[in-house]
Design an enzyme around this catalytic site. Structure first.
Site, short mmCIF file in Angstrom:
data_model
loop_
_atom_site.label_atom_id
_atom_site.label_comp_id
_atom_site.label_asym_id
_atom_site.label_seq_id
_atom_site.Cartn_x
_atom_site.Cartn_y
_atom_site.Cartn_z
N LEU A 153 -2.07 -2.55 9.61
CA LEU A 153 -2.64 -1.01 9.69
C LEU A 153 -4.14 -1.07 9.03
O LEU A 153 -4.83 -0.08 9.68
CB LEU A 153 -1.58 -0.05 9.06
CG LEU A 153 -2.35 1.31 9.38
CD1 LEU A 153 -1.48 1.53 10.99
CD2 LEU A 153 -1.72 2.23 8.49
N SER A 154 -4.27 -1.71 8.20
CA SER A 154 -5.82 -1.54 7.45
C SER A 154 -6.88 -1.65 8.32
O SER A 154 -6.79 -2.44 9.15
CB SER A 154 -5.50 -2.54 6.12
OG SER A 154 -4.36 -2.59 5.45
N GLY B 261 1.01 -1.13 -0.06
CA GLY B 261 -0.07 0.08 0.03
C GLY B 261 0.93 1.32 0.15
O GLY B 261 1.60 1.60 1.10
N ALA B 262 0.89 2.06 -1.21
CA ALA B 262 1.88 3.02 -1.40
C ALA B 262 1.12 4.64 -1.29
O ALA B 262 1.37 5.39 -1.87
CB ALA B 262 2.58 2.99 -2.65
N ARG C 82 -1.82 9.74 20.84
CA ARG C 82 -2.71 10.72 20.83
C ARG C 82 -2.90 11.17 22.16
O ARG C 82 -3.16 12.36 22.81
CB ARG C 82 -4.01 10.26 20.11
CG ARG C 82 -3.93 10.37 18.72
CD ARG C 82 -4.97 10.01 17.78
NE ARG C 82 -4.85 10.02 16.31
CZ ARG C 82 -5.37 9.06 15.32
NH1 ARG C 82 -6.11 8.08 15.95
NH2 ARG C 82 -4.97 9.37 14.16
N ASN D 223 -12.10 -4.08 2.55
CA ASN D 223 -10.62 -4.27 2.76
C ASN D 223 -10.39 -5.74 3.31
O ASN D 223 -9.27 -6.28 3.18
CB ASN D 223 -10.18 -3.17 4.22
CG ASN D 223 -10.28 -1.87 3.75
OD1 ASN D 223 -10.05 -1.80 2.59
ND2 ASN D 223 -9.75 -1.23 4.52
N HIS E 8 -9.60 -0.88 18.14
CA HIS E 8 -9.36 0.56 17.58
C HIS E 8 -10.78 1.20 17.11
O HIS E 8 -10.93 1.28 15.77
CB HIS E 8 -8.47 0.56 16.61
CG HIS E 8 -7.94 1.78 16.18
ND1 HIS E 8 -7.26 2.62 16.57
CD2 HIS E 8 -7.91 1.99 14.58
CE1 HIS E 8 -6.84 3.47 15.91
NE2 HIS E 8 -7.05 3.30 14.66
N ASP F 283 2.18 -1.52 -4.52
CA ASP F 283 0.95 -1.14 -4.67
C ASP F 283 0.53 -1.81 -5.79
O ASP F 283 1.30 -2.89 -6.54
CB ASP F 283 0.87 0.36 -4.76
CG ASP F 283 -0.64 1.02 -4.35
OD1 ASP F 283 -1.68 0.40 -4.84
OD2 ASP F 283 -0.59 1.53 -3.37
N1 LIG Z 1 -4.81 0.99 12.34
C1 LIG Z 1 -4.61 2.28 12.20
O1 LIG Z 1 -4.12 2.95 13.47
C2 LIG Z 1 -4.80 3.14 10.99
C3 LIG Z 1 -5.24 2.49 9.96
N2 LIG Z 1 -5.50 3.24 8.86
C4 LIG Z 1 -6.03 2.40 7.65
O2 LIG Z 1 -5.01 2.30 6.75
C5 LIG Z 1 -5.58 2.14 5.50
C6 LIG Z 1 -4.70 2.76 4.52
O3 LIG Z 1 -4.88 4.20 4.73
P1 LIG Z 1 -4.10 5.38 3.74
O4 LIG Z 1 -2.77 4.91 3.67
O5 LIG Z 1 -4.52 6.70 4.39
O6 LIG Z 1 -5.00 5.11 2.52
P2 LIG Z 1 -4.58 5.47 0.96
O7 LIG Z 1 -5.92 5.60 0.11
O8 LIG Z 1 -3.79 6.55 0.92
O9 LIG Z 1 -3.79 4.28 0.45
C7 LIG Z 1 -4.27 2.89 0.47
C8 LIG Z 1 -3.27 2.27 -0.84
O10 LIG Z 1 -3.59 0.96 -0.74
C9 LIG Z 1 -3.59 0.57 -2.16
N3 LIG Z 1 -4.18 -0.81 -2.41
C10 LIG Z 1 -5.37 -1.08 -2.65
N4 LIG Z 1 -5.42 -2.42 -2.89
C11 LIG Z 1 -4.35 -2.98 -2.97
C12 LIG Z 1 -3.69 -4.12 -3.21
N5 LIG Z 1 -4.60 -5.41 -3.50
N6 LIG Z 1 -2.43 -4.45 -3.00
C13 LIG Z 1 -1.31 -3.33 -2.83
N7 LIG Z 1 -2.00 -2.14 -2.51
C14 LIG Z 1 -3.35 -2.01 -2.36
C15 LIG Z 1 -4.13 1.66 -2.88
O11 LIG Z 1 -4.06 1.44 -4.27
C16 LIG Z 1 -3.58 2.81 -2.13
O12 LIG Z 1 -2.41 3.33 -2.71
C17 LIG Z 1 -6.86 2.51 5.56
O13 LIG Z 1 -7.81 1.06 5.72
C18 LIG Z 1 -6.88 3.16 6.71
O14 LIG Z 1 -8.23 3.19 7.38
C19 LIG Z 1 -4.89 4.57 8.66
C20 LIG Z 1 -4.46 5.06 9.71
C21 LIG Z 1 -4.30 4.59 10.97
O1 LIG Z 2 -9.60 7.15 11.69
C1 LIG Z 2 -9.23 6.40 10.83
O2 LIG Z 2 -10.24 6.00 9.93
C2 LIG Z 2 -7.82 6.13 10.48
C3 LIG Z 2 -7.33 5.63 11.82
O3 LIG Z 2 -7.59 4.56 12.49
C4 LIG Z 2 -6.88 6.35 12.88
O4 LIG Z 2 -6.25 7.46 12.52
O5 LIG Z 2 -7.03 6.36 13.85
#
Ligand SMILES: NC(=O)C1=CN([C@@H]2O[C@H](COP(=O)(O)OP(=O)(O)OC[C@H]3O[C@@H](n4cnc5c(N)ncnc54)[C@H](O)[C@@H]3O)[C@@H](O)[C@H]2O)C=CC1
Ligand SMILES: O=C([O-])CC(=O)C(=O)O
Length: 314
Positions: A123-124, A12-13, A156, A100, A180, A36
Site C-alpha cells: 500500500l505504501s 505498519g500499525a 472513488r 518509503n 496511482h 510496527d
Molecule cells: N496505495 C494507496 O492507495 C494508499 C497508500 N497509502 C500510503 O500508505 C502509507 C501508510 O499510510 P498511513 O497508514 O496513513 O500512515 P501512518 O503514518 O498512519 O502509518 C504508517 C506506519 O508505518 C510505521 N512504520 C514506519 N516504518 C516502519 C518499519 N520500518 N516497519 C514497520 N512499520 C513502520 C509507522 O511507525 C506508522 O505507524 C503511506 O505511505 C500512504 O501514502 C495510504 C492510502 C492509500
Molecule cells: O493520497 C494519498 O496520499 C493516499 C492515497 O494514495 C490515496 O488516498 O489515494
C-alpha cells in the site's frame, strides 16, 4: 491434519494498517498480526488488544496480535505492507519516494525471511514504485507481489457516479487503469450502471468532472484531513484484495502488476485489471484501448517511470 485459520500480517500499525487489521478480523479472514517498529511496540500491542476486545461485541473469532517482532508473523499466508510516511497537504505521493523506499526494503528483508511463501500486498506510496522496490527486495515470483491502487481509485470513481445518479453503488461498475497518481485513467467506455453505459446517463461535462475528481481523490482527502491521508477506503480495498486471495475467489480487480508485454509495457509495475485468486495475480486482463485511452495510459506510465528512475538513482 486439522484445518487451520489463515495467518495475515499487516506491517505498519498507523491509520491504514490498524483499520485494515480490524476490518480483516471483522470479516474473519484469518488471525491478524499487526507489526510496527520497536519504539511503537506498546501502542501497537495496545491497538491490537483494543480491537480484540471488540470481538465479543461484534462476534468475530479472529485473533489480533500487536508486535514489533517478525517472528510473530512467521509463516503468514498474506502480508500487507502499509509501513511508511504519508503525505500532508501540498505534497505529492512522489515526495515520499526516498523515505518509503528505504522502509520498504527493510520490511521486505524481514518478510522474505519469515514469510517466504506469502502473497504480499503493498500500500505504501508512491505505490507503483514501492511495488517495484518490494518485488526486487523480496525476489518472489511476480504473481505474489501485488500493489493496491485500482480498487481504491475505482471505488472513488463509482462513489461519485452513484452520487451523481442517485443509484445504488452496487449497480455501478467501472475500472481505473494506470499509475496511482493524478494522471490515472478512469476508463469511461468500460463504465456502466447495471449494464447501461454511463455515457447514456451522464453528460460528457459531468463525466469529465467525475474523472477529474477521481484522479485527485486522494488529494481531496489529504486536504480535508490536514495531517495525513485516507484510510477507511484504502483499508476496505486491501481487505477486498486479501479476501480474493484467501478465498480463491478469482475476483476481477484492478491491481498493480508487473507487466511483461501486456498493454505494450515491459518490466513496468502499473495498475491493470487482473484476476486475483488463491495464487495471487493469476492473470492480467488485456483490454482493447482506443488511441486516446492508450495516450492517457502512456502519460500515466511515464509518471510511474519517472518515480522508478528516482528509486534506481537513489
Ligand atoms: N496505495 C494507496 O492507495 C494508499 C497508500 N497509502 C500510503 O500508505 C502509507 C501508510 O499510510 P498511513 O497508514 O496513513 O500512515 P501512518 O503514518 O498512519 O502509518 C504508517 C506506519 O508505518 C510505521 N512504520 C514506519 N516504518 C516502519 C518499519 N520500518 N516497519 C514497520 N512499520 C513502520 C509507522 O511507525 C506508522 O505507524 C503511506 O505511505 C500512504 O501514502 C495510504 C492510502 C492509500
Ligand atoms: O493520497 C494519498 O496520499 C493516499 C492515497 O494514495 C490515496 O488516498 O489515494
Amino acid at each position: 491434519m486439522a484445518i487451520q485459520r489463515k495467518k495475515l500480517a499487516v506491517v505498519g500499525a498507523g491509520f491504514t494498517g490498524a483499520t485494515t487489521a480490524l476490518m480483516l478480523a471483522q470479516k474473519e479472514l484469518g488471525d491478524v498480526v499487526l507489526i510496527d517498529i520497536p519504539q511503537l511496540e506498546n501502542p501497537t500491542r495496545g491497538k491490537a488488544l483494543d480491537m480484540l476486545e471488540a470481538s465479543p461485541v461484534q462476534g468475530f473469532d479472529s485473533q489480533i496480535t500487536g508486535t514489533s517482532s517478525y517472528e510473530d508473523a512467521e509463516g503468514a499466508d498474506v502480508v500487507i505492507i502499509t509501513a511508511g510516511i504519508a503525505r500532508k497537504p501540498g505534497m505529492s505521493r512522489d515526495d515520499l519516494v526516498n523515505t518509503n523506499a528505504g522502509i520498504m526494503r527493510s520490511v521486505c528483508d524481514n518478510v522474505k525471511k519469515y514469510c517466504p511463501n506469502s502473497y504480499v500486498i503493498i500500500l505504501s506510496n508512491p505505490v507503483d514504485a514501492m511495488t517495484y522496490v518490494a518485488y526486487q527486495a523480496l525476489g518472489f515470483p511476480k504473481n505474489r507481489v501485488i500493489g493496491q491502487s485500482g480498487v481504491l481509485d475505482t471505488a472513488r470513481y463509482c462513489t461519485f457516479i452513484s452520487q451523481e445518479l442517485n443509484v445504488s453503488v452496487e449497480d455501478v461498475r467501472g475500472f481505473v487503469l494506470g499509475g496511482h497518481g493524478d494522471d490515472m485513467v478512469p476508463l469511461v467506455r468500460y463504465t456502466n450502471v447495471a449494464g447501461i453505459p454511463i455515457e447514456k446517463l451522464i453528460s460528457s461535462e459531468r463525466i469529465e468532472a467525475i474523472v477529474q475528481r477521481t484522479r485527485t481523490g486522494g488529494g481531496e482527502i489529504v486536504n480535508l484531513l490536514g495531517n495525513g491521508s485516507a484510510y477507511y477506503a484504502p483499508a476496505a480495498s486491501l481487505v477486498q484484495m486479501t479476501e480474493a486471495i484467501v478465498k480463491d475467489k478469482k475476483r476481477v480487480l484492478p491491481a498493480i502488476a508487473l507487466l511483461e508485454g501486456e498493454y505494450g509495457y515491459d518490466g513496468l509495475f502499473m495498475g491493470v485489471p487482473t484476476i486475483l485468486g488463491g495464487d495471487g495475480i493469476e492473470k492480467v486482463i488485456e483490454l482493447d484501448l482506443l488511441e486516446d485511452e492508450k495516450a492517457a495510459l502512456e502519460k500515466s506510465a511515464d509518471s510511474v517511470r519517472n518515480v522508478i528512475q528516482i528509486v534506481n538513482e537513489g
